[in-house]
Motif scaffolding. Structure first.
Motif, PDB file in Angstrom:
ATOM      1  N   ARG A   1      17.496  28.338  27.546  1.00 20.64           N
ATOM      2  CA  ARG A   1      18.535  28.998  26.752  1.00 20.64           C
ATOM      3  C   ARG A   1      19.038  30.279  27.406  1.00 20.64           C
ATOM      4  O   ARG A   1      20.244  30.523  27.468  1.00 20.64           O
ATOM      5  N   ASP A   2      18.128  31.121  27.882  1.00 21.59           N
ATOM      6  CA  ASP A   2      18.555  32.385  28.498  1.00 21.59           C
ATOM      7  C   ASP A   2      19.464  32.137  29.697  1.00 21.59           C
ATOM      8  O   ASP A   2      20.433  32.870  29.923  1.00 21.59           O
ATOM      9  N   ALA A   3      19.167  31.098  30.447  1.00 19.71           N
ATOM     10  CA  ALA A   3      19.987  30.766  31.610  1.00 19.71           C
ATOM     11  C   ALA A   3      21.388  30.341  31.181  1.00 19.71           C
ATOM     12  O   ALA A   3      22.387  30.684  31.831  1.00 19.71           O
ATOM     13  N   ARG A   4      21.487  29.621  30.056  1.00 22.23           N
ATOM     14  CA  ARG A   4      22.799  29.193  29.566  1.00 22.23           C
ATOM     15  C   ARG A   4      23.621  30.378  29.103  1.00 22.23           C
ATOM     16  O   ARG A   4      24.828  30.453  29.365  1.00 22.23           O
ATOM     17  N   VAL A   5      22.988  31.325  28.418  1.00 20.01           N
ATOM     18  CA  VAL A   5      23.701  32.517  27.958  1.00 20.01           C
ATOM     19  C   VAL A   5      24.164  33.347  29.155  1.00 20.01           C
ATOM     20  O   VAL A   5      25.292  33.841  29.191  1.00 20.01           O
TER      21      VAL A   5
ATOM     22  N   CYS B   1      34.103  24.977   8.284  1.00 16.10           N
ATOM     23  CA  CYS B   1      33.115  26.049   8.304  1.00 16.10           C
ATOM     24  C   CYS B   1      31.926  25.560   9.131  1.00 16.10           C
ATOM     25  O   CYS B   1      31.875  24.393   9.535  1.00 16.10           O
ATOM     26  N   HIS B   2      30.974  26.449   9.382  1.00 13.93           N
ATOM     27  CA  HIS B   2      29.874  26.105  10.286  1.00 13.93           C
ATOM     28  C   HIS B   2      28.541  26.617   9.749  1.00 13.93           C
ATOM     29  O   HIS B   2      28.467  27.700   9.161  1.00 13.93           O
ATOM     30  N   ALA B   3      27.510  25.827   9.975  1.00  9.58           N
ATOM     31  CA  ALA B   3      26.154  26.217   9.603  1.00  9.58           C
ATOM     32  C   ALA B   3      25.181  25.600  10.589  1.00  9.58           C
ATOM     33  O   ALA B   3      25.437  24.536  11.154  1.00  9.58           O
ATOM     34  N   GLY B   4      24.075  26.277  10.781  1.00  7.10           N
ATOM     35  CA  GLY B   4      23.045  25.758  11.678  1.00  7.10           C
ATOM     36  C   GLY B   4      21.880  26.715  11.738  1.00  7.10           C
ATOM     37  O   GLY B   4      22.060  27.931  11.635  1.00  7.10           O
ATOM     38  N   LEU B   5      20.709  26.179  11.888  1.00  5.65           N
ATOM     39  CA  LEU B   5      19.508  27.000  12.025  1.00  5.65           C
ATOM     40  C   LEU B   5      19.489  27.725  13.366  1.00  5.65           C
ATOM     41  O   LEU B   5      20.040  27.220  14.354  1.00  5.65           O
ATOM     42  N   PRO B   6      18.836  28.888  13.444  1.00  9.64           N
ATOM     43  CA  PRO B   6      18.464  29.381  14.767  1.00  9.64           C
ATOM     44  C   PRO B   6      17.744  28.250  15.493  1.00  9.64           C
ATOM     45  O   PRO B   6      16.846  27.603  14.929  1.00  9.64           O
ATOM     46  N   THR B   7      18.126  27.986  16.710  1.00 15.39           N
ATOM     47  CA  THR B   7      17.759  26.736  17.379  1.00 15.39           C
ATOM     48  C   THR B   7      16.271  26.422  17.324  1.00 15.39           C
ATOM     49  O   THR B   7      15.866  25.277  17.045  1.00 15.39           O
ATOM     50  N   GLU B   8      15.417  27.412  17.561  1.00 17.59           N
ATOM     51  CA  GLU B   8      13.980  27.145  17.614  1.00 17.59           C
ATOM     52  C   GLU B   8      13.429  26.669  16.262  1.00 17.59           C
ATOM     53  O   GLU B   8      12.365  26.041  16.194  1.00 17.59           O
ATOM     54  N   GLU B   9      14.163  26.943  15.165  1.00 20.42           N
ATOM     55  CA  GLU B   9      13.682  26.582  13.839  1.00 20.42           C
ATOM     56  C   GLU B   9      13.970  25.122  13.470  1.00 20.42           C
ATOM     57  O   GLU B   9      13.610  24.659  12.381  1.00 20.42           O
ATOM     58  N   TYR B  10      14.604  24.384  14.356  1.00 20.92           N
ATOM     59  CA  TYR B  10      14.837  22.958  14.101  1.00 20.92           C
ATOM     60  C   TYR B  10      13.586  22.103  14.304  1.00 20.92           C
ATOM     61  O   TYR B  10      13.575  20.921  13.938  1.00 20.92           O
ATOM     62  N   ARG B  11      12.538  22.679  14.863  1.00 21.29           N
ATOM     63  CA  ARG B  11      11.363  21.886  15.217  1.00 21.29           C
ATOM     64  C   ARG B  11      10.842  21.018  14.063  1.00 21.29           C
ATOM     65  O   ARG B  11      10.540  19.837  14.263  1.00 21.29           O
TER      66      ARG B  11
ATOM     67  N   SER C   1      25.554  30.899  20.986  1.00 25.13           N
ATOM     68  CA  SER C   1      24.994  29.556  20.808  1.00 25.13           C
ATOM     69  C   SER C   1      23.545  29.628  20.334  1.00 25.13           C
ATOM     70  O   SER C   1      22.733  28.767  20.652  1.00 25.13           O
ATOM     71  N   GLY C   2      23.244  30.654  19.546  1.00 23.88           N
ATOM     72  CA  GLY C   2      21.886  30.840  19.059  1.00 23.88           C
ATOM     73  C   GLY C   2      21.504  29.890  17.952  1.00 23.88           C
ATOM     74  O   GLY C   2      20.341  29.843  17.542  1.00 23.88           O
ATOM     75  N   THR C   3      22.475  29.133  17.425  1.00 25.65           N
ATOM     76  CA  THR C   3      22.174  28.160  16.381  1.00 25.65           C
ATOM     77  C   THR C   3      22.542  26.747  16.832  1.00 25.65           C
ATOM     78  O   THR C   3      22.872  25.888  16.017  1.00 25.65           O
ATOM     79  N   ALA C   4      22.502  26.505  18.121  1.00 28.28           N
ATOM     80  CA  ALA C   4      22.838  25.179  18.646  1.00 28.28           C
ATOM     81  C   ALA C   4      21.811  24.158  18.190  1.00 28.28           C
ATOM     82  O   ALA C   4      20.608  24.424  18.164  1.00 28.28           O
ATOM     83  N   ALA C   5      22.272  22.983  17.828  1.00 27.89           N
ATOM     84  CA  ALA C   5      21.358  21.905  17.466  1.00 27.89           C
ATOM     85  C   ALA C   5      20.553  21.495  18.698  1.00 27.89           C
ATOM     86  O   ALA C   5      20.955  21.743  19.843  1.00 27.89           O
TER      87      ALA C   5
ATOM     88  N   GLU D   1      10.372  17.832  25.133  1.00 32.40           N
ATOM     89  CA  GLU D   1      11.727  17.999  25.669  1.00 32.40           C
ATOM     90  C   GLU D   1      12.446  19.157  24.979  1.00 32.40           C
ATOM     91  O   GLU D   1      13.235  19.867  25.599  1.00 32.40           O
ATOM     92  N   PHE D   2      12.130  19.371  23.698  1.00 38.25           N
ATOM     93  CA  PHE D   2      12.743  20.462  22.961  1.00 38.25           C
ATOM     94  C   PHE D   2      12.288  21.809  23.513  1.00 38.25           C
ATOM     95  O   PHE D   2      13.088  22.748  23.667  1.00 38.25           O
ATOM     96  N   ASP D   3      11.002  21.926  23.855  1.00 33.55           N
ATOM     97  CA  ASP D   3      10.499  23.163  24.453  1.00 33.55           C
ATOM     98  C   ASP D   3      11.215  23.444  25.776  1.00 33.55           C
ATOM     99  O   ASP D   3      11.543  24.602  26.078  1.00 33.55           O
ATOM    100  N   GLU D   4      11.444  22.412  26.551  1.00 29.88           N
ATOM    101  CA  GLU D   4      12.153  22.584  27.820  1.00 29.88           C
ATOM    102  C   GLU D   4      13.595  23.039  27.571  1.00 29.88           C
ATOM    103  O   GLU D   4      14.118  23.904  28.283  1.00 29.88           O
TER     104      GLU D   4
END
Length: 429
Positions: A43-47, A15-25, A104-108, A35-38
Motif C-alpha cells: 500500500r505505501d508503495a502505491r501511495v 455516494c461511496h462507502a468502504g472500510l479502512p482496507t485492513e479491516e476487511y479481513r 485509497s485508504g478504504t480500497a476493497a 495474499e491479502f497481507d501481501e
C-alpha cells in the motif's frame, strides 16, 4: 399530492462507502488472507507512486483530512454517515465502494473497488468483491430504507460464479451491481458469454452500473492530463457495446447506468447513434443493425440512466436532449470533488432557475424508481431534512421559469423534432 413548496426528496445516485482496507479481513475468505497481507504490504508503495505522478497532492490531502476528520468517518461509520446525509439534506443514497478517493485508504481487497477491471486475477478479484459486498450488506442493513448498496461484480470471471454472486448479493439486501468499465484482455461485453449475467441482473431487478476510476494508467506516463481527459470515457464505452450488440433488445428488463462521468457527452453521442440507425449516409454503407429493433434513443429512455454526479449547469441546459428522467443527481459523498459538505449551497447555485417538477425528478424521484427506494418510507425524513424550492432560490411563481425554458423543451431532441437547434445563452437560462 405534493404542494409546490414541499421539501425535496433527495436521493444521491452516487455516494461511496468502504472500510479502512485492513479491516476487511473478517469479511474475506480465510484462504486469501496471505495474499491479502501481501496486498496491504504494497500500500505505501502505491501511495508513493500516486504522489510521484501527481495523482495525489500531498498539501491538499493533508488539509482535506484535517478539515473533515469527523465527517469522513461517515465513510464506514453508519451513525456518522446519517448525520452527514442529514446535514446535506439527502434522504437516500446509492452506495458505491471506496470512501477515500485521496489515499485509497478504504480500497476493497485486491483493488477491486473503483479500480475494478478486467486485468485483475479473476479468483482474487471475486474474493475481494465478495468481502466488500458482505460488509456493505451489513452496513446498509442499519438504515435499509436510506441505502441502496452496489455490489462489486467482477463480470469477466467464470460466468457461473458471477451469476451466483448476483443472487447472493440480492439475497443479502444489496440493490445494484457495478461491473468493470474495462475488460482488458477478457471477452468484450458484446460477447454472448455474458448473456446469463445480463439475464440474472434483469431477473433480480438489480441495475448494472459502471463507474469512473479504471483506465489504462500505464499508458499515460507522468501526464496526468491524459488520464483526466479520458477517465469519463472508459465507463461510458460499455454503453455502445451493449446497445449495438442487442443486449438491451434481448434483455428488456435490464437497466444500465453510468456513474460519476457527467452527462455532457451524451447528447452528441445519442444524436450520432440515432442518425446511424435512422439511415444517415455513413450508416447505409455499413452492415445492417440487425440486433436492434428500435432507434438508440428508445433504449435510452426505456433502460438507461446516467448518475450525473455534481450535475453542471451546462448539462442541465442539455437535459431535454438527454431526457430529464434519465439524469440522476449525485453528491459523491464523501469525495472531495463532490458537493459535500456544502450540498445545500451547491444545489441553490445550480438549480435556482430549473422548474420545480423537473428538479424533483432529477434530485430524487427518478433515482427512487431506478434503484427501488421506498418513497413512502423516506417521506417523513424528506419533510424533516429536505430543502424546499424556496431554499434553492426557485420562485413560487413557476410560470416565468417554465416559459424561459419553453423553446428548449419544445426543441428537445432536435434531430427527431425537426426544430431548430437552440442557441445556448439566447433562449436558455
Amino acid at each position: 399530492m405534493k404542494e409546490p413548496q414541499d421539501p425535496y426528496l433527495i436521493i444521491s445516485s452516487d455516494c461511496h462507502a468502504g472500510l479502512p482496507t485492513e479491516e476487511y479481513r473478517p469479511y474475506l475468505d480465510s484462504a486469501y488472507h496471505r495474499e491479502f497481507d501481501e496486498f496491504l504490504g504494497q500500500r505505501d508503495a502505491r501511495v508513493a507512486e500516486s504522489t510521484r505522478l501527481g495523482i495525489r497532492n500531498e498539501t491538499f490531502a493533508r488539509k482535506w483530512f484535517e478539515d473533515n476528520e469527523e465527517g469522513l468517518r461517515g465513510g464506514w461509520d453508519a451513525a456518522q454517515r446519517v448525520k452527514e446525509l442529514d446535514g446535506d439534506g439527502v434522504a437516500g443514497e446509492v452506495v458505491f465502494p471506496d470512501a477515500d478517493a485521496v489515499d485509497s485508504g478504504t480500497a476493497a481487497p485486491f483493488g477491486v473497488g473503483l479500480g475494478l477491471s478486467g486485468d485483475q486475477d479473476p479468483e482474487l478479484g471475486m474474493a475481494g468483491a465478495q468481502a466488500h459486498n458482505r460488509w456493505l450488506a451489513d452496513f446498509c442493513s442499519q438504515h435499509p430504507e436510506r441505502h441502496c448498496g452496489v455490489a462489486l461484480l467482477p463480470v469477466t470471471a467464470e460466468v457461473g460464479k458471477v451469476v451466483a454472486e448476483i443472487h447472493r448479493a440480492k439475497e443479502s439486501g444489496l440493490g445494484a451491481l457495478m461491473i468493470p468499465s474495462m475488460w482488458v484482455d477478457k471477452a468484450p461485453y458484446h460477447d454472448r458469454c455474458y448473456d446469463p449475467v445480463w439475464a440474472a441482473a434483469a431477473e433480480t431487478g438489480m441495475p448494472v452500473v459502471t463507474h469512473s476510476g479504471a483506465a489504462p494508467r500505464h499508458e499515460y506516463g507522468d501526464h496526468l492530463g491524459i488520464y483526466v481527459s479520458e477517465v469519463t470515457w472508459w465507463p461510458a464505452r460499455p454503453l455502445w457495446f451493449l446497445l449495438w450488440s442487442g443486449v438491451f433488445e434481448r434483455h428488456p428488463g435490464l437497466r444500465f447506468g453510468i456513474a460519476e462521468s457527467g452527462c455532457w457527452w451524451l447528447p452528441n453521442l445519442l444524436w450520432f447513434m440515432d442518425r446511424l440507425y435512422l439511415g444517415a449516409h455513413g450508416g447505409k454503407k455499413l452492415s445492417p443493425f440487425a440486433e436492434l429493433k428500435r432507434p438508440p434513443h428508445e433504449y435510452l429512455d426505456r433502460q438507461l440512466f446516467v448518475c450525473a454526479t455534481n450535475t453542471k449547469r451546462r448539462e442541465l441546459a442539455q437535459r431535454y436532449e438527454i431526457g430529464v428522467d434519465n439524469i440522476l443527481w449525485g453528491s459523491d459523498f464523501p469525495h472531495p470533488e463532490g458537493t459535500w459538505p456544502k450540498t445545500r449551497e451547491w444545489l441553490r447555485n445550480t438549480f435556482h432557475d430549473i422548474p420545480v417538477g423537473e428538479t424533483r425528478r432529477m434530485l430524487g424521484e427518478s433515482a427512487a424508481e431506478v434503484f427501488g427506494f421506498d418513497t413512502e418510507a423516506l417521506a417523513p425524513l424528506a419533510r424533516r431534512i429536505g430543502p424546499t424550492p424556496s431554499d434553492l432560490g426557485q420562485p413560487a411563481d413557476q410560470a416565468p421559469v417554465e416559459d424561459s425554458w419553453r423553446r428548449s423543451r419544445e426543441t428537445g431532441r432536435h434531430w427527431l423534432t425537426g426544430s431548430d437547434f437552440p442557441v445556448l445563452g439566447t433562449d436558455t437560462p
